[in-house]
Design an enzyme around this catalytic site. Structure first.
Site, PDB file in Angstrom:
ATOM      1  N   ARG A  24      34.105  31.527  30.052  1.00 16.37           N
ATOM      2  CA  ARG A  24      35.104  31.404  31.125  1.00 16.37           C
ATOM      3  C   ARG A  24      36.290  30.559  30.656  1.00 16.37           C
ATOM      4  NH1 ARG A  24      34.442  35.526  32.788  1.00 16.37           N
ATOM      5  NH2 ARG A  24      32.965  35.693  31.096  1.00 16.37           N
ATOM      6  N   ASP A  79      33.480  48.118  37.543  1.00 18.87           N
ATOM      7  CA  ASP A  79      33.554  46.897  36.730  1.00 18.87           C
ATOM      8  C   ASP A  79      32.173  46.241  36.725  1.00 18.87           C
ATOM      9  OD1 ASP A  79      34.634  44.937  35.165  1.00 18.87           O
ATOM     10  OD2 ASP A  79      35.863  44.009  36.728  1.00 18.87           O
ATOM     11  N   GLU A  80      31.885  45.409  35.721  1.00 21.78           N
ATOM     12  CA  GLU A  80      30.605  44.681  35.630  1.00 21.78           C
ATOM     13  C   GLU A  80      29.424  45.648  35.747  1.00 21.78           C
ATOM     14  OE1 GLU A  80      30.625  41.486  34.984  1.00 21.78           O
ATOM     15  OE2 GLU A  80      32.542  40.697  35.720  1.00 21.78           O
ATOM     16  N   GLN A 133      26.299  39.963  29.344  1.00 24.37           N
ATOM     17  CA  GLN A 133      26.618  39.226  30.568  1.00 24.37           C
ATOM     18  C   GLN A 133      25.805  39.707  31.761  1.00 24.37           C
ATOM     19  OE1 GLN A 133      30.841  38.005  31.222  1.00 24.37           O
ATOM     20  NE2 GLN A 133      31.241  39.443  29.584  1.00 24.37           N
ATOM     21  N   LYS A 170      38.286  44.192  29.609  1.00 22.10           N
ATOM     22  CA  LYS A 170      37.630  45.324  30.287  1.00 22.10           C
ATOM     23  C   LYS A 170      38.199  45.509  31.691  1.00 22.10           C
ATOM     24  CE  LYS A 170      33.525  43.502  29.849  1.00 22.10           C
ATOM     25  NZ  LYS A 170      33.881  42.306  29.086  1.00 22.10           N
ATOM     26  N   THR A 171      38.275  44.401  32.417  1.00 26.20           N
ATOM     27  CA  THR A 171      38.795  44.486  33.783  1.00 26.20           C
ATOM     28  C   THR A 171      40.252  44.952  33.747  1.00 26.20           C
ATOM     29  OG1 THR A 171      37.256  42.763  34.449  1.00 26.20           O
ATOM     30  CG2 THR A 171      39.092  43.188  35.931  1.00 26.20           C
TER      31      THR A 171
END
Ligand code: ATP
Ligand code: MG
Length: 693
Positions: free
Chosen positions: A624, A212-213, A243, A30-31
């Site tokens: 992660r 983002d996020e 998330q 996504k980033t």
């Protein structure tokens, strides 16, 4: 440009006509879509300064800028890559005059806010209570409420009393020409909502906004975003409902649900391939998140192969857990060719205090490490002292900064004098600094005290003038060195510390900070590799005005080869080849709120929703890891002064690992012992002591 993107990612990058939401699980790129889309928009002719990319932290912004520079070179510098708060500062500095704010307003940090609240309440309150008020006021502000609205909505005496306090707090902030962190979102929102000319200006300026996020935005941020993009809605949001881990700070998944309703033309793109983790790691992650209700069903697969099994370690206590974590790092370094770097390892935990035993064990083994997401550099007393001076230069009405600067270092101006000055200033509706020069002040304070006050006032005026003239890093550095010398700050540190070592360390922080400030003033700057770069030149005054916003100095830390210790919250969006989640026991993860003194009333909150957020936190932690993951827990844990028996977290069972493979491999243990032995021997041979970092 299309290199390294799959079809769905390409679709998201190329869709620039309207609003677009990329909704996908962890590690699905996504980033990466955001960075590539910035490059694509510029390629298509959009001026870089008309693009805003909003990240969750300053660190993420720095990383994104770097990645974008990789793709498009120098143009990346002009793109506005920043957090919502930094965007807010920019908007309020440019247009805040419409709301009656001077462009030089100060930004208060959490410490200032609790102090002001304590003061508003009469000054006898303890810190825990002041923090609770702050928490409540912040929650109201994040809902878009003013004190008046909070008062109108208050259901009981308790809420009413906090709302009244908020009213006084608002008055103080106006008087001090200061804003808090919540205002950095709330004020831009008011600007855009209530002032069409400002709204149109920003909508014209920004040709595309990327976020983002997105799952961790709060209600005010969403409202601000809607005003920013307007009807044209050139917006790209990327996020993952699994998330969302900042619900406790007001983030709301409603923003994800609302997007398709508020923007009916929204294009939703899903990504399904995870490029980060092995199948074993991804399976554990998918199993953990399984029991949570599905807001948007997703599938996620990896083609990176099965990889090493995820391992669970049960340890006796925290020290044992830390020793084993160190052994694992040494073992992996000893057995792989080429060996992984230190920065390929991360140790992640739920709460800051859990880092201690790991720091100790790493220091003992001479392994370089850094603690991120912990107490910020900017929370240190010496840095806050300097920031108070900077704020006062930037904004003479900032009374909290005035009080700190005039008393640090001590200059013989006592509390009685300051109390008289404060009273005089509030009677005359002036700031304390402004009151210094009033013709009527001599009637209130004695001659000697007045001389001291006036000398300080003149010094500030002079510093302010010189800070404005100090352009570029060389002039800024010279200015800072002279100033610290003039006020005798080094001596002050040595006088106020019993231990010389501590004083020296604090002075070291001051120098590091000044160096970093000077760098931000730009000019010709040499980077670590020795190449000279030309950065835009700013005056030191400009740099000082934005200081409160920068909560980390991580931009430089990124390069360093060190094991990372981080909270799970601060690890969001990042990745490491080898990860260990530590302290995964009931009470820590999921976190038990009654452990958290002072927030008892929250226990009655919706426990199911809280458990779901904890589960998402575990999901963030697992995802992660790229290649290897260990999850460890301790049979005993310190709780205050007691040692209590604990159970492994329910999330360990939820990972549904294969019992036969998830236990630690005895051969790995042997390798670890050998590696540790070799490391100790090398250390003894070299005669090295512990290398604290
Ligand atoms: P998170 O949910 O944790 O924020 P994300 O969805 O933002 O993750 P990224 O960080 O963008 O994912 O990507 C994860 C990793 O996968 C990165 O190392 C990235 O470079 C890599 N990656 C992403 N897309 C691709 C691709 N199409 N081909 C190869 N690698 C990719
Ligand atoms: Mg990401």
């Amino acid at each position: 440009m299309s290199a390294g993107l799959n079809l769905a990612q390409l679709q998201a990058v190329h869709y620039t006509e309207g609003p677009c939401l990329v909704l996908a699980g962890a590690g699905s790129g996504k980033t990466r879509v955001i960075t590539h889309k910035i490059a694509h928009l510029i390629d298509k002719g959009l001026a870089p300064r008309r693009i805003a990319a909003i990240t969750f932290t300053n660190k993420a912004a720095a990383e994104m800028r770097e990645r974008a520079a990789h793709l498009i070179g120098r143009k990346a510098k002009e793109v506005l890559v920043c957090t919502f708060h930094a965007l807010g500062v920019r908007m309020v500095r440019e247009d805040g005059h419409v709301l009656g704010l001077k462009p030089s307003f100060s930004i208060l940090d959490a410490g200032d806010v609790t102090n002001i609240l304590k003061d508003c309440a009469g000054g006898t309150t303890d810190l825990a209570t002041a923090r609770q008020w702050q928490f409540q006021i912040s929650a109201w502000k994040n809902q878009g409420w003013s004190a008046r609205k909070a008062l109108a909505m208050a259901q009981d005496d308790h809420a009413r009393s906090i709302a009244l306090l908020m009213q006084r707090y608002e008055e103080r902030l106006t008087a001090y020409q200061s804003v808090d962190f919540d205002d950095l979102i709330g004020l831009p929102m008011q600007l855009l909502k209530g002032h069409p000319e400002v709204r149109e200006k920003w909508q014209r300026v920004l040709g595309h906004v990327l976020v983002d996020e997105y799952q961790d935005t709060n209600a005010t941020q969403y409202a601000l975003l809607k005003f920013l993009v307007g009807d044209a809605a050139r917006l790209t949001a990327v996020g993952d409902d699994d998330q969302s881990i900042y619900g406790w700070r007001g983030a709301t998944l409603d923003n994800l649900k609302k997007l398709p309703i508020d923007f009916p033309q929204l294009k939703v793109i899903k990504l399904e391939q995870n490029y980060r983790s092995t199948s074993a790691i991804l399976r554990a992650a998918n199993n953990v998140i399984g029991p949570n209700p599905k807001l948007f069903p997703k599938t996620l697969f990896s083609e990176l192969g099965e990889g090493e099994p995820v391992r669970v370690q049960d340890c006796d206590n925290e020290e044992h857990e830390a020793e084993r974590a160190v052994m694992r790092i040494q073992s992996l370094r000893a057995s792989a060719n080429p060996p992984p770097a230190w920065k390929d390892f991360a140790i992640l935990y739920r709460a800051n205090h859990q880092a201690k035993p790991f720091e100790k064990a790493l220091r003992k083994a001479s392994i370089p490490y850094k603690v991120s997401g912990g107490t910020s550099f900017f929370d240190r007393a010496e840095i806050r002292d300097l920031c108070a001076w900077f704020r006062l230069w930037g904004n003479n009405d900032d009374d909290p900064a005035f009080l700190r600067a005039i008393t640090t270092p001590k200059r013989g101006i006592g509390h009685t004098t300051l109390a008289k000055l404060g009273e005089f200033a509030s009677q005359h509706k002036e700031s304390m600094f402004g009151a210094l020069f009033s013709a009527m002040l001599p009637a209130v304070v004695g001659k000697k005290a007045l001389d001291g006050l006036l000398e300080f006032g003149r010094q500030i005026n002079d510093l302010q003038y010189r800070a404005r003239q100090s352009l570029g890093h060389e002039a800024a550095r010279q200015f800072l060195t002279d100033w610290l010398h003039d006020i005798g700050y080094e001596q002050f540190l040595y006088d106020s510390e019993d231990s010389e070592g501590v004083a020296a360390a604090r002075w070291g922080n001051v120098l590091e900070f000044c160096d970093w400030m000077a760098q931000r003033a730009g000019g010709q700057i040499q980077d670590a590799a020795g190449t000279t770069q030309e950065q835009p030149v700013k005056s030191l005054l400009e740099v000082a005005q934005n200081i409160a916003l920068l909560s980390t100095i991580s931009e430089r830390e990124q390069e360093q080869d060190m094991v990372v210790l981080s909270t799970l919250h601060a690890s969001k969006g990042l990745e490491w080849p080898h990860v260990q989640l530590v302290g995964v026991c009931e009470g820590m993860l999921p976190f038990k709120l009654d452990d958290d003194e002072g927030r008892q009333e929250k226990v009655t909150e919706d426990t199911a929703a809280r458990l779901q957020e904890e589960r998402r936190l575990m999901y963030v932690g697992i995802t992660r890891a790229q290649r290897s993951l260990v999850v460890s827990w301790t049979k005993k844990r310190k709780k205050g002064r007691e040692v209590v028996a604990v159970q492994p977290s329910r999330f360990i069972a939820e990972m549904k690992l294969d019992a036969a493979t998830s236990r630690e491999d005895p051969r790995a243990k042997l390798r670890a012992l050998r590696a540790e032995f070799a490391a100790r021997k090398a250390q003894a041979d070299a005669g090295a002591g512990g290398a604290g970092v």
